[in-house]
Design a protein around this motif. Structure first.
Motif, PDB file in Angstrom:
ATOM      1  N   LEU A 191       0.956  -1.257   0.083  1.00 46.16           N
ATOM      2  CA  LEU A 191       0.002   0.033   0.063  1.00 46.16           C
ATOM      3  C   LEU A 191       0.870   1.386  -0.036  1.00 46.16           C
ATOM      4  CD1 LEU A 191      -2.797   1.439   0.306  1.00 46.16           C
ATOM      5  CD2 LEU A 191      -2.585   0.936   2.619  1.00 46.16           C
ATOM      6  N   MET A 192       1.866   1.129   0.931  1.00 48.21           N
ATOM      7  CA  MET A 192       2.745   2.548   0.673  1.00 48.21           C
ATOM      8  C   MET A 192       3.462   2.570  -0.552  1.00 48.21           C
ATOM      9  SD  MET A 192       3.179   4.248   3.353  1.00 48.21           S
ATOM     10  CE  MET A 192       4.660   4.941   3.600  1.00 48.21           C
ATOM     11  N   ILE A 193       4.212   1.585  -1.073  1.00 41.71           N
ATOM     12  CA  ILE A 193       4.720   1.737  -2.474  1.00 41.71           C
ATOM     13  C   ILE A 193       3.665   2.203  -3.441  1.00 41.71           C
ATOM     14  CG2 ILE A 193       5.575   0.234  -4.121  1.00 41.71           C
ATOM     15  CD1 ILE A 193       6.396  -1.790  -2.030  1.00 41.71           C
ATOM     16  N   PHE A 194       2.383   1.666  -3.330  1.00 42.11           N
ATOM     17  CA  PHE A 194       1.372   2.074  -4.248  1.00 42.11           C
ATOM     18  C   PHE A 194       1.081   3.636  -4.335  1.00 42.11           C
ATOM     19  CE2 PHE A 194      -2.830   3.030  -5.469  1.00 42.11           C
ATOM     20  CZ  PHE A 194      -3.033   2.615  -6.671  1.00 42.11           C
ATOM     21  N   ARG A 195       1.149   4.083  -2.921  1.00 42.41           N
ATOM     22  CA  ARG A 195       0.968   5.506  -2.565  1.00 42.41           C
ATOM     23  C   ARG A 195       2.074   5.926  -3.109  1.00 42.41           C
ATOM     24  NH1 ARG A 195      -0.532   6.109   3.471  1.00 42.41           N
ATOM     25  NH2 ARG A 195      -2.708   5.155   3.171  1.00 42.41           N
ATOM     26  N   ASN A 196       3.421   5.722  -3.136  1.00 40.66           N
ATOM     27  CA  ASN A 196       4.368   6.647  -3.505  1.00 40.66           C
ATOM     28  C   ASN A 196       4.482   6.493  -4.866  1.00 40.66           C
ATOM     29  OD1 ASN A 196       5.082   7.808  -0.981  1.00 40.66           O
ATOM     30  ND2 ASN A 196       6.301   5.956  -0.669  1.00 40.66           N
ATOM     31  N   ARG A 197       4.146   5.429  -5.745  1.00 35.77           N
ATOM     32  CA  ARG A 197       4.554   5.108  -7.033  1.00 35.77           C
ATOM     33  C   ARG A 197       3.577   5.002  -7.738  1.00 35.77           C
ATOM     34  NH1 ARG A 197      10.137   3.488  -7.256  1.00 35.77           N
ATOM     35  NH2 ARG A 197       9.439   2.883  -9.580  1.00 35.77           N
ATOM     36  N   HIS A 198       2.333   4.764  -7.212  1.00 33.01           N
ATOM     37  CA  HIS A 198       1.244   4.401  -8.029  1.00 33.01           C
ATOM     38  C   HIS A 198       1.120   3.349  -8.997  1.00 33.01           C
ATOM     39  CE1 HIS A 198      -0.246   8.564  -6.838  1.00 33.01           C
ATOM     40  NE2 HIS A 198       0.968   8.850  -7.021  1.00 33.01           N
TER      41      HIS A 198
ATOM     42  N   LEU B 112       0.612  -5.936  14.088  1.00 30.72           N
ATOM     43  CA  LEU B 112      -0.649  -5.176  14.045  1.00 30.72           C
ATOM     44  C   LEU B 112      -0.411  -3.585  14.133  1.00 30.72           C
ATOM     45  CD1 LEU B 112      -3.892  -5.408  14.459  1.00 30.72           C
ATOM     46  CD2 LEU B 112      -3.389  -5.179  16.855  1.00 30.72           C
ATOM     47  N   VAL B 113       0.618  -3.300  15.064  1.00 28.86           N
ATOM     48  CA  VAL B 113       1.006  -1.793  15.346  1.00 28.86           C
ATOM     49  C   VAL B 113       1.919  -1.449  14.029  1.00 28.86           C
ATOM     50  CG1 VAL B 113       2.704  -0.313  16.617  1.00 28.86           C
ATOM     51  CG2 VAL B 113       1.244  -2.033  17.842  1.00 28.86           C
ATOM     52  N   GLY B 114       2.613  -2.135  13.515  1.00 23.01           N
ATOM     53  CA  GLY B 114       3.467  -1.952  12.271  1.00 23.01           C
ATOM     54  C   GLY B 114       2.468  -1.693  11.050  1.00 23.01           C
ATOM     55  N   GLY B 115       1.554  -2.587  10.877  1.00 19.44           N
ATOM     56  CA  GLY B 115       0.548  -2.141   9.975  1.00 19.44           C
ATOM     57  C   GLY B 115      -0.031  -1.093   9.969  1.00 19.44           C
ATOM     58  N   ILE B 116      -0.596  -0.574  11.132  1.00 23.12           N
ATOM     59  CA  ILE B 116      -1.200   0.594  11.290  1.00 23.12           C
ATOM     60  C   ILE B 116      -0.303   1.892  10.937  1.00 23.12           C
ATOM     61  CG2 ILE B 116      -2.293   2.055  12.889  1.00 23.12           C
ATOM     62  CD1 ILE B 116      -3.430  -0.464  14.252  1.00 23.12           C
ATOM     63  N   ALA B 117       0.915   1.813  11.562  1.00 25.17           N
ATOM     64  CA  ALA B 117       2.019   2.614  11.324  1.00 25.17           C
ATOM     65  C   ALA B 117       2.327   2.908   9.966  1.00 25.17           C
ATOM     66  CB  ALA B 117       3.349   2.272  12.269  1.00 25.17           C
ATOM     67  N   LEU B 118       2.548   1.794   8.969  1.00 28.59           N
ATOM     68  CA  LEU B 118       2.957   1.929   7.870  1.00 28.59           C
ATOM     69  C   LEU B 118       1.683   2.403   6.786  1.00 28.59           C
ATOM     70  CD1 LEU B 118       4.568  -1.311   6.901  1.00 28.59           C
ATOM     71  CD2 LEU B 118       5.619   0.892   6.747  1.00 28.59           C
TER      72      LEU B 118
ATOM     73  N   ARG C 145      -0.949   4.309   7.724  1.00 33.32           N
ATOM     74  CA  ARG C 145      -1.375   5.657   8.143  1.00 33.32           C
ATOM     75  C   ARG C 145      -0.847   6.627   7.287  1.00 33.32           C
ATOM     76  NH1 ARG C 145       1.333   8.349  12.165  1.00 33.32           N
ATOM     77  NH2 ARG C 145      -0.011   9.948  13.108  1.00 33.32           N
ATOM     78  N   LYS C 146      -1.969   7.499   6.833  1.00 34.13           N
ATOM     79  CA  LYS C 146      -1.391   8.701   6.118  1.00 34.13           C
ATOM     80  C   LYS C 146      -0.763   9.819   6.940  1.00 34.13           C
ATOM     81  CE  LYS C 146      -3.689   9.985   1.922  1.00 34.13           C
ATOM     82  NZ  LYS C 146      -4.646   8.899   1.630  1.00 34.13           N
ATOM     83  N   ASP C 147       0.524  10.064   6.780  1.00 31.93           N
ATOM     84  CA  ASP C 147       1.341  11.024   7.777  1.00 31.93           C
ATOM     85  C   ASP C 147       0.615  12.668   7.273  1.00 31.93           C
ATOM     86  OD1 ASP C 147       3.153   9.436   8.764  1.00 31.93           O
ATOM     87  OD2 ASP C 147       4.215   9.277   7.050  1.00 31.93           O
ATOM     88  N   ASP C 148       0.374  13.127   8.657  1.00 33.10           N
ATOM     89  CA  ASP C 148      -0.314  14.437   8.378  1.00 33.10           C
ATOM     90  C   ASP C 148       0.771  15.431   8.644  1.00 33.10           C
ATOM     91  OD1 ASP C 148      -1.777  16.691   8.408  1.00 33.10           O
ATOM     92  OD2 ASP C 148      -3.149  16.091  10.067  1.00 33.10           O
TER      93      ASP C 148
END
Lengths: 101, 181
Positions: free
Chosen positions: A82-89, B165-171, B173-176
């Motif tokens: 999900l993070m990779i997709f957010r950064n690279r689409h 669980l914590v890592g999944g949420i931390a990864l 989550r959208k950084d504000d």
């Protein structure tokens, strides 16, 4: 029932999963292929546990541990995708050559 | 206790095994080759259900139902959510897999791996039969071993799940940028 039929089924599943990990380009499907390989390992462990009639049920208990760790792995893996997709689409593993020398 | 192939064919349980093993393998094959991403993940259900049925056939009932609950119940849903969120191409798409220049070496590698391991297994364990009088493993017996002999690994697994669980949420989550860290 022989022990070999279960172990050979596990080998076939593992080989199919290996083929999927190498040929799939979409990161979600690479994870799905890894799940096939884990299922192969689980069949192996349970078959040997029953064959040996283990008093500690080590094969079945390690299968339960593998299931728990695989669930954690899928959760983290999908968060990373999900993070990779957010950064690279894109979720194509071929495009992830940023760290390639 | 060895068994020949003719004897193997006379046992009813082996036909049950084949009826479960063939859908498991076909499902696995569709997972790695299907050109439709949603179908590929749904074929994973067939493979996992087949493995769960094999566990129940072997008497490992708790493990079988855990596979149904955790894998088919939770992991497949996670996969489907992952597909929807990453806007993967729904419908049929060839780009989900590499072209034949990768497929052929991968197929060769898989076939070689299968041949070598299956030959080694047949050589080492061929014809050794699983004792037919093994009953189902009672969940209580399993629990006694987990909470006595394997209690430390059990606690470690619970920590792994918590950190995942914590890592999944931390990864995810959208950084504000407005919010101080």
């Amino acid at each position: 029932m022989t022990i070999a039929q279960f172990v050979i089924l596990g080998t076939a599943l593992f080989s199919i999963g290996l083929y999927g990990v190498i040929t799939r380009r979409n990161a979600v499907l690479v994870l799905a292929s890894v799940e096939v390989m884990l299922a192969a390992v689980n069949i192996n462990l349970v078959a040997f546990d029953v064959y040996l009639a283990d008093q500690l049920y080590a094969g079945q208990i390690f299968t339960l541990f593998i299931i728990a760790v695989a669930a954690a792995e899928v959760g983290i893996g999908l968060a990373i995708i999900l993070m990779i997709f957010r950064n690279r689409h894109d979720a194509d593993v071929d495009e992830l050559d940023l760290m390639r020398y | 206790m060895h068994v020949s192939f003719e004897q193997w064919l006379t046992e009813v349980a082996n036909y049950v095994f084949l009826a479960l093993a063939i859908p498991t393998l076909v499902g696995a094959w569709m997972v790695v080759t299907s050109t439709n991403i949603v179908r590929a993940v749904l074929y994973l259900v067939v493979t996992l259900a087949g493995s769960a049925a094999l566990f129940i056939m072997l008497g490992a009932e708790f493990v079988g139902w855990t596979v149904v609950l955790v894998y088919i119940g939770a992991v497949i849903i996670l996969f489907l959510i992952g597909i929807m969120i990453t806007r993967a191409p729904l419908g049929s798409h060839e780009e989900l897999s590499h072209p034949a220049t990768v497929k052929i070496p991968a197929a060769l590698l898989s076939i070689v791996l299968f041949t070598v391991v299956a030959w080694a297994v047949a050589d080492a364990f061929g014809g050794l039969i699983i004792p037919p009088d093994v009953g189902a493993t009672r969940t209580g017996q399993l629990a006694e071993v987990i909470f006595q002999r394997f209690v430390i690994p059990f606690e470690v697994v619970s920590l792994v799940l918590l950190s995942a669980l914590v890592g999944g949420i931390a990864l995810a989550r959208k950084d504000d940028p407005e919010e101080p860290a």
